[in-house]
Scaffold this active site. Structure first.
Site, PDB file in Angstrom:
ATOM      1  N   GLY A   1     -28.595  44.216  36.871  1.00  0.00           N
ATOM      2  CA  GLY A   1     -27.037  44.110  37.311  1.00  0.00           C
ATOM      3  C   GLY A   1     -27.533  43.733  39.468  1.00  0.00           C
ATOM      4  O   GLY A   1     -26.971  44.164  39.746  1.00  0.00           O
TER       5      GLY A   1
ATOM      6  N   ILE B   1     -25.875  36.760  37.324  1.00  0.00           N
ATOM      7  CA  ILE B   1     -24.869  37.129  36.283  1.00  0.00           C
ATOM      8  C   ILE B   1     -24.652  38.702  36.613  1.00  0.00           C
ATOM      9  O   ILE B   1     -23.596  38.697  36.657  1.00  0.00           O
ATOM     10  CB  ILE B   1     -25.073  36.273  34.981  1.00  0.00           C
ATOM     11  CG1 ILE B   1     -24.696  34.898  35.293  1.00  0.00           C
ATOM     12  CG2 ILE B   1     -23.704  36.878  34.048  1.00  0.00           C
ATOM     13  CD1 ILE B   1     -25.330  34.260  33.992  1.00  0.00           C
TER      14      ILE B   1
ATOM     15  N   TYR C   1     -48.043  31.259  19.542  1.00  0.00           N
ATOM     16  CA  TYR C   1     -46.495  31.091  20.475  1.00  0.00           C
ATOM     17  C   TYR C   1     -45.928  30.308  21.883  1.00  0.00           C
ATOM     18  O   TYR C   1     -47.337  29.416  21.780  1.00  0.00           O
ATOM     19  CB  TYR C   1     -47.487  32.502  22.137  1.00  0.00           C
ATOM     20  CG  TYR C   1     -46.496  33.517  22.825  1.00  0.00           C
ATOM     21  CD1 TYR C   1     -45.254  34.176  22.663  1.00  0.00           C
ATOM     22  CD2 TYR C   1     -46.621  33.002  24.161  1.00  0.00           C
ATOM     23  CE1 TYR C   1     -44.362  34.014  23.494  1.00  0.00           C
ATOM     24  CE2 TYR C   1     -45.470  32.555  25.640  1.00  0.00           C
ATOM     25  CZ  TYR C   1     -44.873  33.676  25.204  1.00  0.00           C
ATOM     26  OH  TYR C   1     -43.924  34.102  25.694  1.00  0.00           O
TER      27      TYR C   1
END
EC number: 1.1.1.-
Length: 320
Positions: free
Chosen positions: A41, A45, A196
């Site tokens: 946070g 977003i 990968y």
């Protein structure tokens, strides 16, 4: 129709669309009785979700790897809303040890838990292993959140039972879940550098978020627990996740400028699924632009979801 809605911002059945912001979709919602954890946070977003939930009155706990950034985010929100209730706790989702430490810190606060937003993530990283020996995108985006969620479930269950308030878990997935390895989840080669692909590994981790949501949704329904879990695609947003994306992404952005959202729009679906009363009892769904949409065939494969669940349990149980 989805592309049309993304381009035009036209609202869907929910009354919201790609042009809606996090403030729009939470208008008039009072969240003073809720406690929410938001991972990552501190920017993009996650920070916008923390700001809007704090503005609506929720007690927000920002869980972030960088404690200075978390405290800076807290101060920014408090400057805007002096009465906001914001706490910060350290959490590195790439580390099983850190996840377990976070749980102890959070439980020591002795607060309920009504909302868990699994927002943090890394994207398109060059191959590297976490301190636990797990490919970094899979470790951070899926395994860390998988363990975090499982270790918080008892607290969420007791909070829902004692308050009568539905618990909600929101997993940040992505439309990138459709671009993964041929087998969906490359169980036998998760940590193989020779196989990968940084973009397919990201897609794999976002598919894992969806499969986790769907498997846990079924388990919670079978238990009769008053907790929902849903996945969201926030849209195309320029955040610091793109720091490893290079020239190709810059070209893509230039070619598709009309599809990109700003951060308040990008956080809308997260906040809608976390708070909106119309979604009471809705679980195991995938949301784009604040509306239910259909994910890939891999994402709705219950056999694959169960296999990933068992794989993830064995993996975290094998680590100290």
């Amino acid at each position: 129709m989805e592309i049309y809605g993304m381009v035009t911002g036209k609202a869907g059945k929910s009354g919201y669309g790609s042009a809606s912001t996090a403030e729009d979709v939470t208008h008039s919602i009072d969240a003073k009785h809720l406690t929410a954890i938001i991972t990552g946070g501190t920017s993009g977003i996650g920070l916008e979700a923390a700001r809007v939930l704090g503005m609506r009155g929720a007690h927000v706990i920002i869980a972030a790897r960088n404690t200075k950034a978390a405290n800076d985010s807290k101060e920014m929100i408090l400057q805007m809303y002096p009465n906001a209730r914001i706490d910060c706790l350290q959490l590195d989702l790439s580390s099983i040890k850190s996840v377990r430490s976070f749980i102890h810190q959070f439980l020591a606060l002795n607060v309920p838990l009504n909302i868990l937003i699994n927002n943090a993530g890394v994207m398109f990283c060059p191959f590297q292993l976490s301190e636990d020996g797990i490919e970094s995108q899979f470790a951070t985006n899926h395994i860390g959140h998988f363990l975090l969620t499982n270790l918080l479930l008892d607290k969420m269950k007791s909070s829902a039972r004692e308050s009568g308030i539905e618990g909600r878990i929101v997993n940040l997935s992505s439309i990138a879940h459709t671009y993964t390895y041929t087998e969906g989840i490359m169980f036998d080669y998760i940590n193989d550098p020779d196989r990968y692909s940084e973009k397919k590994a990201y897609g794999q981790s976002k598919l894992a978020n969806l499969l986790h949501s769907n498997a846990l949704s079924r388990k919670l329904q079978e238990e009769g627990v008053n907790i929902t879990i849903n996945s969201v695609h926030p849209g195309l947003i320029t955040t610091n996740l793109f720091r490893h994306s290079g020239l190709g992404m810059a070209v893509l952005k230039a070619m598709s400028f009309f599809l990109w959202k700003n951060i308040p729009q990008g956080a809308a679906t997260t906040c809608y699924v976390a708070l909106h009363p119309d979604l009471k009892g809705v679980t195991g769904k995938y949301f784009t632009d604040c509306n239910v949409t259909t994910p890939s065939n891999f994402a709705i494969d219950t056999t694959l979801a169960d296999k990933l669940w068992d794989f993830s349990i064995k993996l975290v149980d094998s680590l100290p």
